[in-house]
Write a protein that holds these residues in place. Structure first.
Motif, PDB file in Angstrom:
ATOM      1  N   ASP A 192      -5.142  -4.345  -5.258  1.00  0.00           N
ATOM      2  CA  ASP A 192      -6.499  -4.612  -5.085  1.00  0.00           C
ATOM      3  C   ASP A 192      -7.255  -5.362  -6.064  1.00  0.00           C
ATOM      4  O   ASP A 192      -7.792  -6.395  -5.799  1.00  0.00           O
ATOM      5  CB  ASP A 192      -7.336  -3.325  -4.582  1.00  0.00           C
ATOM      6  CG  ASP A 192      -7.019  -2.772  -3.396  1.00  0.00           C
ATOM      7  OD1 ASP A 192      -6.307  -3.619  -2.641  1.00  0.00           O
ATOM      8  OD2 ASP A 192      -7.072  -1.648  -3.111  1.00  0.00           O
ATOM      9  N   ALA A 232       2.140   1.849  -3.313  1.00  0.00           N
ATOM     10  CA  ALA A 232       1.163   2.426  -4.458  1.00  0.00           C
ATOM     11  C   ALA A 232       0.760   3.648  -3.998  1.00  0.00           C
ATOM     12  O   ALA A 232       0.729   4.625  -4.956  1.00  0.00           O
ATOM     13  CB  ALA A 232      -0.136   1.638  -4.179  1.00  0.00           C
ATOM     14  N   ASP A 233       1.095   4.130  -2.897  1.00  0.00           N
ATOM     15  CA  ASP A 233       0.721   5.725  -2.398  1.00  0.00           C
ATOM     16  C   ASP A 233       1.960   6.491  -2.839  1.00  0.00           C
ATOM     17  O   ASP A 233       1.533   7.643  -3.338  1.00  0.00           O
ATOM     18  CB  ASP A 233       0.690   5.684  -0.926  1.00  0.00           C
ATOM     19  CG  ASP A 233      -0.677   5.175  -0.334  1.00  0.00           C
ATOM     20  OD1 ASP A 233      -1.482   4.814  -1.220  1.00  0.00           O
ATOM     21  OD2 ASP A 233      -0.558   4.814   0.816  1.00  0.00           O
ATOM     22  N   ASN A 289       0.810  -1.110   0.081  1.00  0.00           N
ATOM     23  CA  ASN A 289      -0.194  -0.042   0.150  1.00  0.00           C
ATOM     24  C   ASN A 289       0.848   1.487   0.001  1.00  0.00           C
ATOM     25  O   ASN A 289       0.457   2.113  -0.709  1.00  0.00           O
ATOM     26  CB  ASN A 289      -0.917  -0.122   1.150  1.00  0.00           C
ATOM     27  CG  ASN A 289      -2.056  -0.973   0.991  1.00  0.00           C
ATOM     28  OD1 ASN A 289      -2.364  -1.444  -0.035  1.00  0.00           O
ATOM     29  ND2 ASN A 289      -2.531  -1.597   2.058  1.00  0.00           N
ATOM     30  N   ARG A 313      -3.599   2.100  -6.418  1.00  0.00           N
ATOM     31  CA  ARG A 313      -3.927   0.692  -5.508  1.00  0.00           C
ATOM     32  C   ARG A 313      -4.603  -0.406  -6.085  1.00  0.00           C
ATOM     33  O   ARG A 313      -4.243  -1.543  -5.775  1.00  0.00           O
ATOM     34  CB  ARG A 313      -4.584   1.226  -4.080  1.00  0.00           C
ATOM     35  CG  ARG A 313      -3.720   1.961  -3.080  1.00  0.00           C
ATOM     36  CD  ARG A 313      -4.152   1.943  -1.763  1.00  0.00           C
ATOM     37  NE  ARG A 313      -3.439   2.636  -0.931  1.00  0.00           N
ATOM     38  CZ  ARG A 313      -3.756   2.565   0.674  1.00  0.00           C
ATOM     39  NH1 ARG A 313      -4.732   1.859   1.001  1.00  0.00           N
ATOM     40  NH2 ARG A 313      -2.859   3.601   1.326  1.00  0.00           N
ATOM     41  N   ARG A 345      -5.274   8.156  -6.087  1.00  0.00           N
ATOM     42  CA  ARG A 345      -4.492   6.867  -5.141  1.00  0.00           C
ATOM     43  C   ARG A 345      -5.190   5.575  -5.144  1.00  0.00           C
ATOM     44  O   ARG A 345      -4.805   4.651  -5.090  1.00  0.00           O
ATOM     45  CB  ARG A 345      -4.723   7.430  -3.554  1.00  0.00           C
ATOM     46  CG  ARG A 345      -3.916   6.714  -2.726  1.00  0.00           C
ATOM     47  CD  ARG A 345      -3.852   7.295  -1.300  1.00  0.00           C
ATOM     48  NE  ARG A 345      -3.302   8.822  -1.217  1.00  0.00           N
ATOM     49  CZ  ARG A 345      -2.185   9.174  -0.941  1.00  0.00           C
ATOM     50  NH1 ARG A 345      -1.391   8.277  -0.566  1.00  0.00           N
ATOM     51  NH2 ARG A 345      -1.765  10.232  -0.814  1.00  0.00           N
TER      52      ARG A 345
END
Length: 395
Positions: A361, A341-342, A338, A356, A352
């Motif tokens: 996801d 990804a951020d 995570n 993600r 965002r």
């Protein structure tokens, strides 16, 4: 060969047997050392000075609070058992600071508290609160929250804002300070003879780490420095009232258990020595074939395809892509998916949630969706590479 040389020469089998014997001796000595250390820790007890210990300089110790009191002329006596605390309180007029003492009976707790002019519970528990603070009890918890006192207790009112952690529910006639959702971070009770009992979460106020925060130092001085003498009682396992000591493991087991365990350990050690075999030297063995990395990759891909496990295949692609993106952005190998990804979303100025979804996801159900997800991964990685190159060129 001369006679002297013949006497000094040692046959190779003899040297090998000597090395093997030394190895077994070292093993036995190591087992004995481990047994002695383990027995000392289990049966001899282990005392660790850490949490709220008045002589500990660690983060959760309370030596800084003691130094503040001493700088203000307060004499602090550290009593590490009940008898030492009773001797220190014999003169009367002292403040008793104590952690939770589950080994004391209710009468023992009342007796020890009755010897002091003021009692401060720095690790309050339900039994001590019920006995010494007229039915008070533990409440919830407010993680490291700075709160105003909103009460008339002088120590709290003068300190102002302070930190609270464990919350308490007051009993009848008990005043509460530092309210949070109907519960309080500090309880205070005054008896008819002027004796006071105060309870607060010492981990949020008195520790070396928490003391400099907000008004914690002033609150500590106001609550603990009510008299010229402070007795800081650190409970010991030997403080239990006569006849109430909990039975040890040795008391609960039959007499034959210890000899039987020793016999079993001896038999196991003898069996290990008797049946033990020394490994021979390492033998280098050449692999029959060498498989190229591309063939291994293709083989795994065919396995994923035959099992129709699109989600697993995409996870492998994502793991490799996140690793490369992390290196591009200067992230560590331990950075969570995570967080990667951020960081990508921040670098590209992208949404965002969408980033993600690409990196973490989204779950493909068919091969077509897997191919589309792989294309999005590739495009995202190329965008990050382009952004990094552009930034390096502009600099």
């Amino acid at each position: 060969m001369s006679a002297a040389a013949a006497r000094t020469a040692t046959p190779a089998p003899a040297r090998s047997r000597r090395k093997a014997a030394l190895g077994w001796v070292a093993l036995v000595v190591g087992l004995l050392v481990v047994a002695l250390v383990g027995g000392t820790l289990v049966f001899g007890g282990y005392a660790q000075r850490a949490i709220l210990d008045p002589e500990s300089a660690g983060p959760e110790g309370s030596r800084a609070a003691v130094r503040i009191l001493e700088q203000q002329g307060v004499t602090v006596t550290v009593a590490r058992d009940r008898s030492a605390a009773e001797r220190a309180l014999a003169g009367g007029g002292a403040t008793l600071v104590m952690r939770d003492a589950p080994m004391l009976s209710d009468e023992g707790l009342r007796d020890l508290a009755g010897r002091a002019a003021h009692v401060v519970l720095v690790e309050p528990r339900s039994r001590a609160l019920d006995i010494l603070l007229d039915g008070s009890a533990l409440g919830g918890f407010s993680a490291d929250l700075a709160t105003s006192p909103e009460c008339a207790v002088p120590a709290a009112a003068n300190a102002g804002t302070a930190r609270v952690g464990e919350l308490l529910r007051p009993g009848d006639g008990v005043e509460g300070c530092y309210p949070v959702d109907g519960e309080f971070g500090l309880l205070h009770s005054v008896a008819a003879d002027g004796e006071t009992v105060t309870a607060l979460d010492g981990l949020s106020v008195l520790t070396n780490t928490a003391l400099p925060l907000d008004g914690n130092a002033a609150l500590t001085l106001g609550v603990l420095g009510q008299t010229d003498s402070v007795v800081w009682y650190v409970p010991s396992l030997s403080d239990a009232d006569q006849g109430t000591t909990a039975p040890t493991l040795g008391d609960l087991t039959p007499d034959w258990v210890t000899p039987a365990l020793l016999l079993l350990l001896t038999a196991a050690l003898a069996t290990a020595i008797w049946r033990g075999r020394r490994f021979g030297p390492l033998v280098a063995e050449r692999l029959p074939v060498t498989v190229r990395a591309t063939e291994t990759t293709e083989g795994r891909a065919r396995l994923y395809a035959s099992s129709r496990d699109a989600a697993h295949a995409l996870d492998e692609l994502r793991r490799a892509a996140r690793s490369r993106l992390g290196r591009l952005l200067g992230l560590t190998a331990r950075t969570s998916p995570n967080d990667v990804a951020d960081a990508v979303a921040q670098r590209l100025g992208a949404d965002r949630a969408q980033v993600r979804g690409i990196l973490v996801d989204d779950t493909p159900r068919t091969d077509r969706e897997l191919v589309a997800a792989a294309d999005r991964l590739r495009d995202l990685e190329e965008s990050v590479r382009a952004a990094v190159r552009t930034e390096g060129t502009t600099r």
